[in-house]
Design a protein around this motif. Structure first.
Motif, mmCIF file in Angstrom:
data_model
loop_
_atom_site.group_PDB
_atom_site.id
_atom_site.type_symbol
_atom_site.label_atom_id
_atom_site.label_comp_id
_atom_site.label_asym_id
_atom_site.label_seq_id
_atom_site.Cartn_x
_atom_site.Cartn_y
_atom_site.Cartn_z
ATOM 1 N N UNK A 266 -19.755 3.952 -46.782
ATOM 2 C CA UNK A 266 -20.084 2.605 -47.237
ATOM 3 C C UNK A 266 -18.865 1.706 -47.291
ATOM 4 N N UNK A 267 -17.729 2.257 -47.744
ATOM 5 C CA UNK A 267 -16.508 1.459 -47.779
ATOM 6 C C UNK A 267 -16.060 1.066 -46.377
ATOM 7 N N UNK A 268 -16.355 1.935 -45.384
ATOM 8 C CA UNK A 268 -16.005 1.635 -43.994
ATOM 9 C C UNK A 268 -17.091 0.805 -43.302
ATOM 10 N N UNK A 269 -18.160 0.510 -44.104
ATOM 11 C CA UNK A 269 -19.304 -0.266 -43.593
ATOM 12 C C UNK A 269 -20.023 0.467 -42.467
ATOM 13 N N UNK B 11 -24.341 6.067 -41.220
ATOM 14 C CA UNK B 11 -23.820 7.363 -41.640
ATOM 15 C C UNK B 11 -23.966 7.546 -43.155
ATOM 16 N N UNK B 12 -23.779 6.458 -43.904
ATOM 17 C CA UNK B 12 -23.967 6.548 -45.346
ATOM 18 C C UNK B 12 -25.408 6.888 -45.687
ATOM 19 N N UNK B 13 -26.340 6.242 -44.983
ATOM 20 C CA UNK B 13 -27.764 6.537 -45.228
ATOM 21 C C UNK B 13 -28.084 7.986 -44.904
ATOM 22 N N UNK B 14 -27.530 8.502 -43.798
ATOM 23 C CA UNK B 14 -27.794 9.895 -43.435
ATOM 24 C C UNK B 14 -27.236 10.846 -44.494
ATOM 25 N N UNK C 218 -9.493 1.169 -52.349
ATOM 26 C CA UNK C 218 -10.357 0.063 -51.918
ATOM 27 C C UNK C 218 -10.695 -0.848 -53.084
ATOM 28 N N UNK C 219 -10.934 -0.273 -54.259
ATOM 29 C CA UNK C 219 -11.242 -1.093 -55.429
ATOM 30 C C UNK C 219 -10.052 -1.936 -55.848
ATOM 31 N N UNK C 220 -8.869 -1.376 -55.738
ATOM 32 C CA UNK C 220 -7.678 -2.116 -56.152
ATOM 33 C C UNK C 220 -7.335 -3.249 -55.195
ATOM 34 N N UNK C 221 -7.410 -2.974 -53.909
ATOM 35 C CA UNK C 221 -6.981 -3.969 -52.928
ATOM 36 C C UNK C 221 -8.106 -4.884 -52.470
ATOM 37 N N UNK C 222 -9.338 -4.545 -52.798
ATOM 38 C CA UNK C 222 -10.451 -5.423 -52.447
ATOM 39 C C UNK C 222 -10.954 -5.198 -51.027
ATOM 40 N N UNK C 223 -12.074 -5.830 -50.760
ATOM 41 C CA UNK C 223 -12.691 -5.653 -49.454
ATOM 42 C C UNK C 223 -11.884 -6.295 -48.330
ATOM 43 N N UNK C 224 -11.060 -7.284 -48.667
ATOM 44 C CA UNK C 224 -10.292 -7.970 -47.621
ATOM 45 C C UNK C 224 -9.161 -7.105 -47.084
ATOM 46 N N UNK C 225 -8.773 -6.065 -47.801
ATOM 47 C CA UNK C 225 -7.675 -5.213 -47.346
ATOM 48 C C UNK C 225 -8.108 -4.366 -46.165
ATOM 49 N N UNK C 226 -7.188 -4.155 -45.279
ATOM 50 C CA UNK C 226 -7.463 -3.336 -44.091
ATOM 51 C C UNK C 226 -7.013 -1.906 -44.379
ATOM 52 N N UNK C 227 -7.975 -1.110 -44.726
ATOM 53 C CA UNK C 227 -7.705 0.283 -45.093
ATOM 54 C C UNK C 227 -8.360 1.178 -44.054
ATOM 55 N N UNK C 228 -7.607 2.142 -43.607
ATOM 56 C CA UNK C 228 -8.131 3.120 -42.658
ATOM 57 C C UNK C 228 -8.692 4.288 -43.453
ATOM 58 N N UNK C 229 -10.021 4.346 -43.491
ATOM 59 C CA UNK C 229 -10.678 5.406 -44.255
ATOM 60 C C UNK C 229 -10.846 6.681 -43.448
ATOM 61 N N UNK D 41 -8.712 9.058 -42.422
ATOM 62 C CA UNK D 41 -8.142 10.293 -43.005
ATOM 63 C C UNK D 41 -8.936 10.791 -44.208
ATOM 64 N N UNK D 42 -9.412 9.859 -45.041
ATOM 65 C CA UNK D 42 -10.211 10.281 -46.184
ATOM 66 C C UNK D 42 -11.512 10.917 -45.746
ATOM 67 N N UNK D 43 -12.196 10.301 -44.743
ATOM 68 C CA UNK D 43 -13.453 10.872 -44.249
ATOM 69 C C UNK D 43 -13.195 12.233 -43.625
ATOM 70 N N UNK D 44 -12.084 12.348 -42.894
ATOM 71 C CA UNK D 44 -11.746 13.624 -42.269
ATOM 72 C C UNK D 44 -11.507 14.689 -43.329
#
Length: 1013
Positions: free
Chosen positions: A543-546, A550-553, A503-514, A516-519
């Motif tokens: 937070x990266x998935x906005x 859930x991030x607050x919890x 996410x840091x490399x491609x920026x917020x504009x990139x469409x990344x499916x988080x 699998x990482x969350x799983x």
């Protein structure tokens, strides 16, 4: 013949004619008659008759008779007897031949010829007639005849014939007697050796021990006698005497000329291995391999015997060490003769094991090289791979160690073991070979081989930190196969971190499916729900998935799990919550509440206070912002940072129109960091120092600053006291208080040395303003007159204060202000002459009016006033008395720099060194006096040496520059005494005659005259 019967010449002529006519019978009759008449030529005539009978008449019997008649004519001549023997032998009339020989022997008086006749008869009797007894008697007669000679010359033919007959008849006793008799005669060496061998051969059956003694005695004298060695070998073998047999065989191997024969003797020794032992066998094999290096049978035997000898023996015996060395050489030679790679590898392994396990001087590097070569020839050899691993690790040979690990990864059983070897190879490749690409490939293979290998996963995560896509491609399949709790935690966390890096490399504009990482992270939490690092990672992924809720919890869960037992983790979680409230969620109240909660447990938390200040500024809550800054300044221990906070507090107070708060903040900042003039400048701008009210307010503020510094045990700055004193003197007219503060400023400035010139200048101007002109003159004069360096420091604008009415020089330089003050004070005191000198200086600086400057420059000096450089060397010559004036003085001045070289004068000969040198910066009073005199005399450079070992008065010596050398005690003399001594010597330097006391008058004349030439 008819006219002169018996005419020899005529008879000779008749014989010649008859022979030409082939009338040989008549010629023979004529010769017989001639032999009877001519006694002198009878011998030759009978020889001629014999020749005629044999060659022409073909009558050997008549020829024999003729030779007999010749022998009678001259018995000492050997030809007739030899010819008869020859003729009788040719006719095969052996009995008659024997009879003739014996008949000749009876009439023979020459012993040597007699022996020859008996010998010939013996040979005929033995070989032709077969009568051994008669032959033995004839040989005995021949030997007896030779024995009667004064100087016997024994005939070996007699020995050989007798020996032959006795051997054929089997008469051993007679043979022994024969050999003994002949040995007693001391025959030549070759015959003697042959006789002894024959004697031993004869004694083999009757007395073997005596035969051995005879042969050993011969071999001791002639070690290279092969027949003796062969018979001795036969005897020892028949008697089963193995040690003597080995010695004999060794002697044969050293005596035989044929390489094959030598090798045969040595192989005989090898065949006696069980009887002679391993050491003798190895020695024989060593000799064989030297003769035939490619003899595989010998090499294999060496390997077999030496291996059995050195195995399981830990004592460094010399014999064992030699056997080990021989074994290594045999293995190497056998390897070179082997074509099969597996067999070559086996020999390499044997060599490596021997080199590694040597008790004395082991060769681990040679063993490692052998193991590596074996591993290259036989990749499936576990022994080779383990050997390379063991030795490479101990020797630090990392390329070999890496190769062993790669080989072992293919040989060991089980995925964990294979992966472990791959990981070690990859780690060493990265650390020592600096080949990250190969190391990465090895780590990948290790993780594919064993998904539970934590080292491989951790290394991949580290090496692919900048390539998260590839890392995810490698770790996600491994996570699916992983079963261990720790491995799942590691892989899940690394996968989550890789998604964040992506996410840091491609920026917020990139469409990344988080997802699998969350799983993956949630799978880790399924194993340990209270894992704080994993919860932090999960919150970041949300937070990266906005997914802010859930991030607050997740963050709240971290704060609950950490609790009081882990305050650092709890603070981190709360700060992250505050970031979330302040940022995406946009709830500043919740953010403030969260930060307030942090401060409730840790009131001095700088980060929380900074964040509260930021929230206060962002929400427009100035009270919150100010209180946060004040608390930051209160808890700050770094004075520079505290001053920074107070400046920010002052800015907030200015915006809030809180003058008192701003004054307190600026005062605290000034006391905390006096060198930072920003707070001082802001404080000065708050008041108008030229007005009575403004000066009073500024003075009051400075007094507060002084009191605050004393309360906080901080040093009182000179700047504060100077500004306060000048305000009190110049504006408030509180001369007593002002002068007291200025004197305190001078004392504070001079606490670590001389007081700052500007502070002393401020005291002088204050004294003038207070009407104390005399004291002002004294202070300013002491400030300006000591040295030029002080004047240079004063020739700058005021550095202590730029506040009008509270500075030494509001315009111009401090030096100008000091001169103006001194000018005014001298005028007030009515001292015009001194004031005139000050005006001269001010005129030089351009600080007086034009009219006054013209008047000063128009003045005339008195004739007796000396001009500049009046005492320089070139002018000093003119002051000499008439009888001392000479052009040679000018010459001395000109050659002074080279006088020391011309006179070959060395200062080191005086016993002084560089440690005794007194330099201009040493502050020595004697050096100070000498420099004053030197300046007057125009001397640019000189050296001064004062040493405790110097005896006598101070003296000057030539050099470039000249040198003054004297005792240390000169510094204890009075000033006038020192000035006199130094002036006398420096006068010589100015006139160029530093060598005056060092050379005679003749040398001085020669020096000056040569310089003129």
């Amino acid at each position: 013949i008819a006219a002169k019967p018996g005419d020899i010449e005529a008879e000779r002529a008749r014989v010649t004619l008859l022979r030409r006519m082939s009338r040989f019978d008549e010629a023979r009759k004529t010769l017989v008659a001639l032999a009877e008449h001519d006694a002198e030529a009878r011998f030759e005539t009978w020889l001629e008759i014999a020749d005629l009978d044999e060659a022409f008449r073909k009558a050997p019997t008549d020829a024999v008779e003729a030779f007999r008649s010749a022998h009678k004519a001259k018995p000492e001549h050997p030809l007739p007897s030899l010819a008869m023997v020859r003729l009788l032998r040719s006719t095969k009339a052996y009995k008659r031949l024997v009879a003739e020989l014996k008949l000749l022997a009876k009439s023979e008086h020459v012993l040597l010829t007699l022996a020859q006749l008996h010998t010939t008869a013996a040979e005929v009797e033995e070989l032709c007639l077969g009568d051994d007894d008669a032959a033995l008697k004839s040989f005995e007669a021949a030997d007896e005849a030779l024995g009667r000679a004064p100087d016997p010359a024994w005939d070996t033919a007699i020995l050989e014939g007798t020996e032959r007959i006795l051997f054929r008849t089997g008469d051993d006793e007679a043979l022994v007697r024969l050999y003994a008799k002949w040995l007693e005669r001391k025959p030549p060496a070759t015959v003697d050796h042959t006789l002894r061998v024959a004697l031993a051969t004869t004694l083999e059956h009757t007395s073997p021990a005596q035969a051995v003694e005879v042969l050993e005695a011969l071999v001791s004298v002639v070690p290279t006698n092969v027949p003796a060695l062969r018979r001795l070998e036969h005897l020892h073998r028949s008697r089963k005497s193995y040690q003597p047999l080995s010695n004999t065989l060794y002697a044969e191997s050293g005596s035989l000329a044929s390489r094959v024969a030598r090798a045969g003797a040595l192989w005989e020794i090898v065949s006696l291995e069980e009887r002679l032992g391993a050491s003798v066998t190895l020695d024989a094999l060593a000799r064989i391999t030297r003769e035939f290096p490619s003899d595989t049978g010998a090499l294999d035997t060496v390997i077999r015997v030496a291996s059995r000898l050195v195995s399981h023996v830990g004592v460094p015996h010399p014999a064992l060490l030699a056997a080990r060395s021989q074994l290594v050489g045999a293995i190497r030679s056998r390897r070179e003769l082997t074509v099969d790679p597996v067999a070559r590898a086996a020999y390499q392994l044997e060599e490596a094991i021997l080199l590694e396990s040597a008790e004395v001087e082991p060769d681990p590097r040679g063993a490692l090289a052998a193991y590596r070569e074996a591993m290259g020839l036989w990749p499936d050899s576990m022994l080779a791979a383990r050997g390379v691993e063991r030795l490479a690790e101990s020797l630090g040979d990392y390329p070999a160690f890496i190769a062993s690990q790669i080989a072992l990864s293919k040989l060991v059983d089980g995925a964990p073991a294979k992966a472990a070897h791959l990981v070690r190879a990859a780690t060493l490749t990265a650390q020592h070979a600096r080949d990250d690409r190969t190391a990465l490939e090895l780590f990948e293979v290790a993780l594919e081989t064993d998904a539970s290998n934590r080292d491989a996963a951790r290394a991949l995560a580290q090496m692919l930190a900048n390539d998260p896509k590839r890392l995810l491609e490698l770790l996600r399949p491994a996570l699916e196969q992983a079963t261990g709790k720790e491995q799942i935690a590691l892989l899940g966390n690394e996968i989550g971190g890789a998604y964040l890096k992506l996410s840091q490399q491609e920026g917020e504009a990139a469409r990344i499916d988080y997802a699998p990482g969350i799983q993956a992270v949630r799978r880790v939490l399924a194993q340990n729900a209270d894992d704080v690092p994993t919860l932090f990672l999960l919150s970041r992924l949300y937070g990266a998935q906005k997914a802010w809720g859930e991030a607050r919890e997740a963050l709240q869960r971290i704060a609950d799990v950490a609790g009081p037992s882990d305050p650092k983790t709890r603070l981190r979680a709360l700060f992250a919550l505050a970031d979330l409230y302040e940022g995406p969620i946009g709830d500043l109240k919740q953010a403030e509440a969260t930060l307030t909660g942090i401060l409730s447990t840790e009131p001095s938390n700088k980060t929380a206070l900074e964040r509260l200040y930021s929230i206060g500024v962002k929400g427009g809550d100035k009270k919150l912002a100010r209180s946060s800054l004040e608390r930051l300044a209160e808890f700050e221990t770094d004075l520079s940072q505290r001053a920074e906070y107070q400046l920010r507090v002052a800015e907030v107070c200015r915006e809030s129109n809180d003058g008192a708060g701003m004054l307190r903040a600026l005062s605290d900042a000034i006391v905390s960091l006096p060198t930072d003039l920003r707070a001082w400048a802001l404080l000065a701008r708050l008041y108008r120092g030229e007005t009575q009210e403004g000066a009073a307010g500024l003075a009051h503020a400075i007094e507060q600053i002084v009191e605050m510094a004393k309360a906080r045990r901080r040093p009182v700055e000179t700047r504060w006291l100077v500004t306060l004193g000048l305000l009190q003197v110049n504006v408030l007219k509180r001369h007593t208080d002002g002068l007291a503060n200025l004197q305190l400023a001078v004392a504070a400035s001079g606490s670590s040395g001389a007081a700052h010139p500007e502070v002393r200048a401020a005291l002088g101007t204050g004294l003038l303003a207070a009407g104390r002109s005399k004291e002002a003159i004294q202070v300013i004069r002491e400030l300006l007159t000591p040295d030029a360096e002080t004047l240079l420091r004063l020739a700058e604008p005021s550095a202590f204060s730029t506040i009008r009415m509270a500075t030494v020089a509001a315009t111009g330089t401090v030096l100008g202000a000091c001169l103006a003050c001194l000018d005014s004070a001298l005028g007030t005191e009515g001292r015009p002459e001194e004031r005139l000198a000050v005006e001269e200086v001010r005129a030089a600086l351009g600080e007086i009016g034009t009219d006054r400057a013209v008047k000063l420059r128009g003045r005339r000096l008195e004739p007796e006033v000396p001009f500049t450089g009046a005492l320089a060397g070139s002018e000093l010559v003119h002051t000499l008395v008439p009888e001392a004036r000479s052009p040679l003085v000018d010459v001395a001045v000109a050659i002074q720099p080279i006088a020391a070289k011309a006179l070959r004068f060395d200062l080191g000969a005086l016993g002084v060194s560089s440690r005794d040198r007194i330099g201009p910066r040493d502050g020595h009073p004697t050096r100070h006096y000498a420099e004053k005199i030197a300046r007057c005399l125009g001397i640019e450079n000189f050296e001064l040496y004062l040493t405790a070992s110097w005896n006598g008065a101070i003296r000057v010596y030539p050099g470039d520059p000249p040198a003054l050398v004297g005792p240390l005690l000169i510094a204890e003399l009075s000033e006038s005494e020192q000035m006199f001594a130094l002036g006398r010597l420096l006068m010589r330097v100015a006139l160029g005659v530093t060598w005056l006391d060092e050379v005679s008058s003749e040398i001085a004349d020669a020096l000056l005259m040569s310089a003129i030439r």
